[in-house]
Structures are given as structure tokens and as C-alpha cells.
Scaffold this motif. Structure first.
Motif, mmCIF file in Angstrom:
data_model
loop_
_atom_site.group_PDB
_atom_site.id
_atom_site.type_symbol
_atom_site.label_atom_id
_atom_site.label_comp_id
_atom_site.label_asym_id
_atom_site.label_seq_id
_atom_site.Cartn_x
_atom_site.Cartn_y
_atom_site.Cartn_z
ATOM 1 N N MET A 50 0.824 -1.211 0.000
ATOM 2 C CA MET A 50 0.000 0.000 0.000
ATOM 3 C C MET A 50 0.854 1.256 0.000
ATOM 4 S SD MET A 50 -3.234 0.773 2.490
ATOM 5 C CE MET A 50 -4.194 2.287 2.393
ATOM 6 N N TYR A 51 2.010 1.192 0.661
ATOM 7 C CA TYR A 51 2.892 2.367 0.779
ATOM 8 C C TYR A 51 4.316 1.981 0.350
ATOM 9 C CZ TYR A 51 -0.962 3.999 3.694
ATOM 10 O OH TYR A 51 -2.198 4.356 4.162
ATOM 11 N N PRO A 52 4.550 1.773 -0.939
ATOM 12 C CA PRO A 52 5.864 1.281 -1.388
ATOM 13 C C PRO A 52 7.017 2.229 -1.093
ATOM 14 C CG PRO A 52 4.505 1.952 -3.259
ATOM 15 C CD PRO A 52 3.606 1.941 -2.063
ATOM 16 N N ASP A 53 6.748 3.501 -0.884
ATOM 17 C CA ASP A 53 7.817 4.454 -0.613
ATOM 18 C C ASP A 53 8.005 4.743 0.873
ATOM 19 O OD1 ASP A 53 8.299 4.768 -3.353
ATOM 20 O OD2 ASP A 53 6.752 6.311 -3.522
ATOM 21 N N ALA A 54 7.242 4.080 1.727
ATOM 22 C CA ALA A 54 7.385 4.298 3.168
ATOM 23 C C ALA A 54 8.750 3.789 3.635
ATOM 24 C CB ALA A 54 6.274 3.587 3.925
ATOM 25 N N PRO A 55 9.408 4.501 4.550
ATOM 26 C CA PRO A 55 10.750 4.091 4.968
ATOM 27 C C PRO A 55 10.778 2.961 5.978
ATOM 28 C CG PRO A 55 10.132 6.144 6.049
ATOM 29 C CD PRO A 55 9.044 5.830 5.073
ATOM 30 N N TYR A 56 9.744 2.824 6.834
ATOM 31 C CA TYR A 56 9.803 1.827 7.904
ATOM 32 C C TYR A 56 8.410 1.639 8.490
ATOM 33 C CZ TYR A 56 11.694 -0.788 11.888
ATOM 34 O OH TYR A 56 11.986 -1.779 12.805
ATOM 35 N N LEU A 57 8.186 0.454 9.011
ATOM 36 C CA LEU A 57 6.932 0.105 9.684
ATOM 37 C C LEU A 57 7.210 0.024 11.179
ATOM 38 C CD1 LEU A 57 4.023 -0.780 9.715
ATOM 39 C CD2 LEU A 57 4.721 -3.012 8.827
ATOM 40 N N GLU A 86 1.923 -0.575 14.163
ATOM 41 C CA GLU A 86 1.301 -1.876 14.400
ATOM 42 C C GLU A 86 0.198 -1.774 15.438
ATOM 43 O OE1 GLU A 86 1.224 -6.050 16.346
ATOM 44 O OE2 GLU A 86 1.840 -4.138 17.224
ATOM 45 N N THR A 87 0.381 -0.906 16.444
ATOM 46 C CA THR A 87 -0.635 -0.761 17.474
ATOM 47 C C THR A 87 -1.866 -0.056 16.923
ATOM 48 O OG1 THR A 87 1.175 -0.631 19.087
ATOM 49 C CG2 THR A 87 -1.015 -0.067 19.851
ATOM 50 N N ASN A 88 -1.689 0.960 16.076
ATOM 51 C CA ASN A 88 -2.836 1.553 15.381
ATOM 52 C C ASN A 88 -3.591 0.490 14.595
ATOM 53 O OD1 ASN A 88 -1.528 4.128 16.106
ATOM 54 N ND2 ASN A 88 -2.855 5.024 14.543
ATOM 55 N N TYR A 89 -2.838 -0.367 13.927
ATOM 56 C CA TYR A 89 -3.421 -1.396 13.063
ATOM 57 C C TYR A 89 -4.252 -2.390 13.876
ATOM 58 C CZ TYR A 89 -3.564 -5.306 9.748
ATOM 59 O OH TYR A 89 -3.974 -6.336 8.926
ATOM 60 N N PHE A 90 -3.651 -3.011 14.886
ATOM 61 C CA PHE A 90 -4.398 -4.065 15.578
ATOM 62 C C PHE A 90 -5.529 -3.491 16.424
ATOM 63 C CE2 PHE A 90 -1.210 -3.874 19.197
ATOM 64 C CZ PHE A 90 -2.110 -3.648 20.221
ATOM 65 N N SER A 91 -5.372 -2.253 16.935
ATOM 66 C CA SER A 91 -6.449 -1.680 17.741
ATOM 67 C C SER A 91 -7.674 -1.356 16.882
ATOM 68 C CB SER A 91 -5.972 -0.436 18.496
ATOM 69 O OG SER A 91 -5.469 0.556 17.627
ATOM 70 N N THR A 92 -7.467 -1.071 15.595
ATOM 71 C CA THR A 92 -8.609 -0.881 14.698
ATOM 72 C C THR A 92 -9.403 -2.174 14.570
ATOM 73 O OG1 THR A 92 -7.329 0.781 13.475
ATOM 74 C CG2 THR A 92 -9.311 -0.068 12.411
ATOM 75 N N TYR A 93 -8.698 -3.303 14.501
ATOM 76 C CA TYR A 93 -9.380 -4.595 14.466
ATOM 77 C C TYR A 93 -10.047 -4.916 15.802
ATOM 78 C CZ TYR A 93 -7.980 -6.037 9.795
ATOM 79 O OH TYR A 93 -7.865 -6.144 8.423
ATOM 80 N N MET A 94 -9.448 -4.486 16.905
ATOM 81 C CA MET A 94 -10.109 -4.658 18.200
ATOM 82 C C MET A 94 -11.423 -3.871 18.238
ATOM 83 S SD MET A 94 -7.160 -4.733 21.157
ATOM 84 C CE MET A 94 -6.358 -6.299 21.546
#
Length: 435
Positions: free
Chosen positions: A311-318, A323-331
Motif C-alpha cells: 500500500m505504501y511502497p515508498d514508506a521508509p519503515y513500519l 502496528e498498534t494503530n493497526y491491531f487496535s482498529t481490528y479490536m
């Protein structure tokens, strides 16, 4: 590590959660509001206020991106209980006054059903009174000093007791008991330093000295000299922000090769990628997540890393907070579906029932194994890792285990379903050694 982004067809098949154009959250540029254009008129609205410019942009921008990844995946797979997600997204520019203004807008004008906002603890405390007055469901996702017991705030990042609690005992066992602490000079750094003292006492270690560094400071010659004079077995570093990054380069230039434990470096600002080796040599980070965490759900084919960089091929780092934003959205998704409504009191009740990820009903969190939201404290029992950088900035995992949140639950007695409150408890409230 070398990334090999998937083709779009591989991405769709592997993740089961495609980036679908035309759905809510798509192409929300800086300062933009995304709207749903799907056929269904049933929507809910999520607010995402994360720093995409200013002093905290380096760590805040991945948070915004990961939120949008989760939203795109959820919308592509039918939304939340059949509802597509709209987003209210703005860049607060690392400015706490702007955060306050945008928080009021999100609540009073945009009527967001849930809000994700802020990197620093100072930001959280600037907007928390607004959150509480308006009884707004709020997710704070940064690793932090701990202690917030608030009926409307879900502080789902790891706490200092979890992060320092995995790395400090390890360093005592490996290198010895004498510690020197350096930390950012605001509430996060000060309270984290208190936790170092508490954990040192619990592990028969000694804090030889501590320094608190203003966020504007970028010259560390005097600090490095004092560390060398104290001759500790290891340093605990809770430095934050762009200016503090120079400490690691300067300590390498000065020949300071003492091991350093941290709850802030590498996982958030990816200094091991940005700085020339050996600036980060012998750094041990206590984290719930880094891009390099070696789990199938993270680095496996079609895993979190693949999907993010697709989704973000030019992003420098994950980074950790992403990751916490990501999993909390699923929560949140799981809680809404359990509650059968977006009404915030009912969703809070569902969250307080103990939402888990890594079960058959919900995806595994990228940091590994099942993670659980502790309903009594609104915190997460995290899977924690110690990640070490070598002389060439290669990253290896040296230890990992589940660490529950215990300060609020066992020491402070925080039980929000039974006793709603809006308090931040600190180590000095309970531990003499922290005074």
C-alpha cells in the motif's frame, strides 16, 4: 532485511484484505477527509489525528498509514457489521494546540464514533480533558509511561513496566547491576526513569545517575562524559524526537560502547536504518513490535510487512506504533460487532469484556500469538520482544514473552467497569524507590 513487495494479485490472494479504490479512507491526502462512495449508505466514522509533519512526523506518519491500511482491509472485506468506515483525518503537525482544536472538531462537528490521536504523552494529556468532557471513545496507541486509568481512554500501546520490564532484567543478568539513566525531560521520560528505579530495586540493581534532556537538545558531549565517568554496566535510554537521535551518533564517535537498553529507540524512529553503523551497536530495545519481528503474521508471505509496503511502497519503515494503530482498529471492529451497535457506551462495554486477537474470530496480531485487551484497565497484555542491533545494525530477537499489564491492575487497583475514573497513577504513588 530485503523487502520483496507482492504483486497486486498476490497481495489480494495472500491477505484476503485488498486495497479497493472508491472505498472509505482511500486517497485521503494530508489534511483530507475521506468519504464512503460504496453502494451501502450505512457508515461509521473513525477519526485519525496523527503527526505527519513537525517534530514527531517520523514516528507519527506510519501510525496514520497503518490506520488507513486497517480501514482499507476492513472495508474491502465487508466493513464493520456491514458498515463501511468513513475517516476524518488531519495532520496536527506535532502541535498540541492544534491537536486540541482538531479533537473538538472531530467530536463536535464530525461526530466520530472512535478517535485515534497523538504520539507524545504531552499530546495525550492536552486532549484527554476534552475526551473526558465529551465522553469520547479514544485509542492512544503509543508506548508510554503507563498509569492512565480513564473510562474513555484505551491506552493500548505497551507501558514502561512492560517494555523496561523485559529489557532491564535481561541487561542486569547479562552485563551487571549498575545503571545510568538518560531520558526526555517531560512526563514520559520522568515517569519512565522512575520505573527504571523500581525495576532496578526489584532486580537487585543500582541507578548510579540519571539525566533529563530537553526535547530541544541535540548536543550530548557533557552527558557522554558523565556516563563515561560513572562507568555503568549499561545505560537506560528513554530519549525521544528528532533532536535526541544525535545522542547515538555522538556516543559512537566518542567511543562509548556500553550496552544501552531502551523503550524508544529503533522500534519507533528506526535509527538502525537511518544512522550509519555503528551508531546503534549494542542497543537492546524492549518493544511489542518492530518491522523485523520474526513472526509469520508479520514477515511471512502476505504478512503485515508485505501488505503495508504494498500500500505504501515508498514508506521508509513500519514502526511500533503503526502496528498498534493497526491491531487496535481490528479490536474496535470486533467490539462493534459484539455490541451490535456503534453507540459508544455499548462499544466500551464490549471492549471491557476482554477483546482478543489471534483467535478464530479475529486476525493474529503481527507481534505474535494472542494478545488481549484487559477490560478492567483498558490496556493490553502484550507479547514483548528484546530486539538487539549489532555493529552493522542487523537486528536479532534475543528474547520474547507475554507480559501482562500489572501496575494498574495489581498495584493501583484500576477497575474501570466497577469504578469509572479519569486518573493517571504514577510510580511515586506506590514505590519509595521512585521518589
Amino acid at each position: 532485511m530485503t523487502r520483496s513487495p507482492l504483486s497486486r494479485r498476490q497481495f489480494l490472494g495472500a491477505s484476503g484484505a485488498a486495497l479497493v479504490t472508491g472505498l472509505a479512507g482511500c486517497s485521503a491526502g494530508e489534511g483530507g477527509t475521506s468519504t464512503d462512495t460504496a453502494s451501502s449508505t450505512d457508515t461509521l466514522k473513525i477519526g485519525v489525528l496523527e503527526d505527519q509533519s513537525g517534530n514527531f512526523a517520523l514516528v507519527g506518519d506510519p501510525k496514520a498509514k497503518a490506520s488507513m491500511l486497517a480501514i482499507e482491509e476492513i472495508n474491502a472485506n465487508g466493513g464493520i457489521d456491514g458498515m463501511q468506515i468513513e475517516t476524518f483525518q488531519r495532520d496536527p503537525q506535532s502541535d498540541n494546540q492544534r491537536y486540541q482544536e482538531l479533537t473538538r472538531t472531530a467530536i463536535n462537528e464530525e461526530s466520530v464514533d472512535a478517535l485515534w490521536a497523538g504520539y507524545s504523552s504531552a499530546t495525550r494529556e492536552a486532549i484527554r480533558p476534552i475526551i473526558d468532557r465529551n465522553e469520547q471513545l479514544y485509542f492512544y496507541t503509543t508506548q508510554y509511561e503507563g498509569g492512565v486509568c480513564d473510562e474513555f481512554t484505551f491506552a493500548v500501546g505497551p507501558t514502561a513496566r512492560q517494555q523496561l520490564g523485559i529489557v532491564l532484567p535481561y541487561l542486569v543478568e547479562e552485563f551487571g547491576p549498575d545503571i545510568y539513566t538518560i531520558a526526555a525531560d517531560y512526563n514520559f521520560g520522568q515517569l519512565s526513569a522512575d520505573w527504571v528505579k523500581v525495576l532496578a530495586n526489584e532486580n537487585d540493581a543500582n541507578v548510579l545517575g540519571e539525566e533529563f534532556i530537553p526535547l530541544s537538545e541535540s548536543s550530548f558531549g557533557s552527558t557522554i562524559n558523565r556516563i563515561q565517568e560513572a562507568d555503568p554496566d549499561f545505560v537506560m535510554s528513554m530519549l525521544v524526537g528528532a533532536n535526541h537521535t544525535s545522542f547515538y551518533e555522538q556516543k559512537a564517535s566518542a567511543g562509548l560502547d556500553v550496552p544501552i537498553g531502551t523503550s524508544t529507540a529503533m522500534a519507533q524512529g528506526y535509527e538502525h536504518r537511518r544512522l550509519d553503523a555503528p551508531a546503534m551497536a549494542n542497543i537492546y530495545a524492549g518493544v511489542n513490535y518492530m518491522e523485523e519481528v520474526p513472526t509469520d503474521s508479520n514477515t511471512g508471505d502476505g504478512g503485515f510487512v508485505d501488505r503495508y509496503f504494498e500500500m505504501y511502497p515508498d514508506a521508509p519503515y513500519l514502526n511500533e506504533e503503526a502496528e498498534t494503530n493497526y491491531f487496535s482498529t481490528y479490536m474496535y471492529k470486533k467490539a462493534v460487532e459484539q455490541a451490535g451497535t456503534t453507540e459508544q457506551p455499548e462499544v466500551v462495554d464490549a471492549l471491557e469484556s476482554g477483546i482478543e486477537l489471534g483467535t478464530e474470530e479475529a486476525p493474529e496480531a503481527p507481534d505474535g500469538e494472542t494478545i488481549r485487551l484487559d477490560g478492567a484497565t483498558h490496556h493490553v497484555d502484550h507479547h514483548m520482544w528484546i530486539m538487539r542491533a549489532d555493529d552493522e545494525h542487523n537486528i536479532e530477537a534475543v528474547e520474547n514473552r507475554q507480559i501482562p499489564e500489572t501496575f494498574l491492575s495489581e498495584t493501583a487497583g484500576c477497575n474501570l467497569p466497577e469504578n469509572p475514573e479519569q486518573t493517571q497513577y504514577t510510580p511515586v504513588d506506590y514505590y519509595e524507590e521512585a521518589e
